[in-house]
Motif scaffolding. Structure first.
Motif, PDB file in Angstrom:
ATOM      1  N   LEU A   1       5.883   0.719   3.648  1.00 12.30           N
ATOM      2  CA  LEU A   1       5.578  -0.700   3.457  1.00 12.30           C
ATOM      3  C   LEU A   1       4.081  -0.927   3.233  1.00 12.30           C
ATOM      4  O   LEU A   1       3.682  -1.719   2.369  1.00 12.30           O
ATOM      5  CB  LEU A   1       6.070  -1.501   4.658  1.00 12.30           C
TER       6      LEU A   1
ATOM      7  N   SER B   1       3.052   0.281  -0.276  1.00  6.99           N
ATOM      8  CA  SER B   1       3.494  -0.686  -1.277  1.00  6.99           C
ATOM      9  C   SER B   1       2.570  -1.895  -1.296  1.00  6.99           C
ATOM     10  O   SER B   1       2.206  -2.399  -2.365  1.00  6.99           O
ATOM     11  CB  SER B   1       4.925  -1.117  -0.980  1.00  6.99           C
ATOM     12  N   TRP B   2       2.187  -2.337  -0.122  1.00  4.89           N
ATOM     13  CA  TRP B   2       1.321  -3.506  -0.041  1.00  4.89           C
ATOM     14  C   TRP B   2      -0.080  -3.209  -0.579  1.00  4.89           C
ATOM     15  O   TRP B   2      -0.630  -3.978  -1.348  1.00  4.89           O
ATOM     16  CB  TRP B   2       1.259  -3.964   1.411  1.00  4.89           C
TER      17      TRP B   2
END
Length: 194
Positions: free
Chosen positions: A121, A124-125
């Protein structure tokens, strides 16, 4: 220099040794707590052993390396490495060791399995790349499975009001901070996922 079959055997041995040691860490820490040692002291001892080992590896590399000098690390990169080490190693270790004062080693291992998903996560951010569809489908299953296992282990936390949230919050902070370190490579984080 060892041949390739010997190198593979050495590599497999080191991988099994490292995985076993990593899995046993919580058990060893839980064995020390009854003697009145606190989490910060244990982290300091862990860091002292790690620094000694890293210096030995560094000296071995200097001794075994060729005459070609290594490229120096830029000051900005040194600052980034220091920040990642402080967050990804020291702070996560402190949170992990404090968490082990309240939960069992087996529950700690189960919660620790969540940090790779948090790393996905964060990558991806940071990178702006979308999460691949296979991984997008796997993430909820991972959290669901861990939720079932963690809910079965919540009897280990004291029954004071809100204490379950405190125990869970400690470990959420641990794997959130621990996930920062692998996601430090902003662009190349998903290369292994495709």
């Amino acid at each position: 220099m060892p041949n390739s079959a010997q190198s593979i055997r050495i590599g497999v041995f080191l991988a099994v040794f490292a995985a076993t040691g990593f899995a046993m860490k919580g058990v060893f820490i839980k064995l020390v707590y009854p003697y009145g040692v606190d989490a910060v002291t244990l982290v300091m001892l862990r860091l002292m052993f790690a620094i000694a080992l890293l210096w030995m590896v560094r000296l071995w590399r200097l001794h075994a390396s060729s005459d070609a000098p290594e490229a120096p690390i830029a000051p900005l990169d040194k600052a980034k490495l220091f920040g990642l080490g402080l967050l990804g190693y020291y702070l996560s270790s402190v949170l992990d060791f404090i968490g082990l004062e309240t939960v069992s080693a087996s529950l700690e291992r189960l919660i620790l399995c969540l940090y790779p998903t948090f790393t996905v996560l964060l990558v991806s951010w940071f990178s702006g790349k979308p999460i691949p569809p296979k991984i997008k489908r796997a993430l909820p299953l991972t959290y669901l499975g861990n939720g079932v296992g963690i809910s079965a282990g919540t009897h280990e936390c004291p029954r004071r009001l809100g204490w379950h949230w405190f125990c869970g919050g400690q470990y959420f902070g641990f794997f959130a901070v621990y996930g920062v370190e692998p996601s430090g490579d902003r662009a190349g984080g998903f290369n292994a996922l495709y």
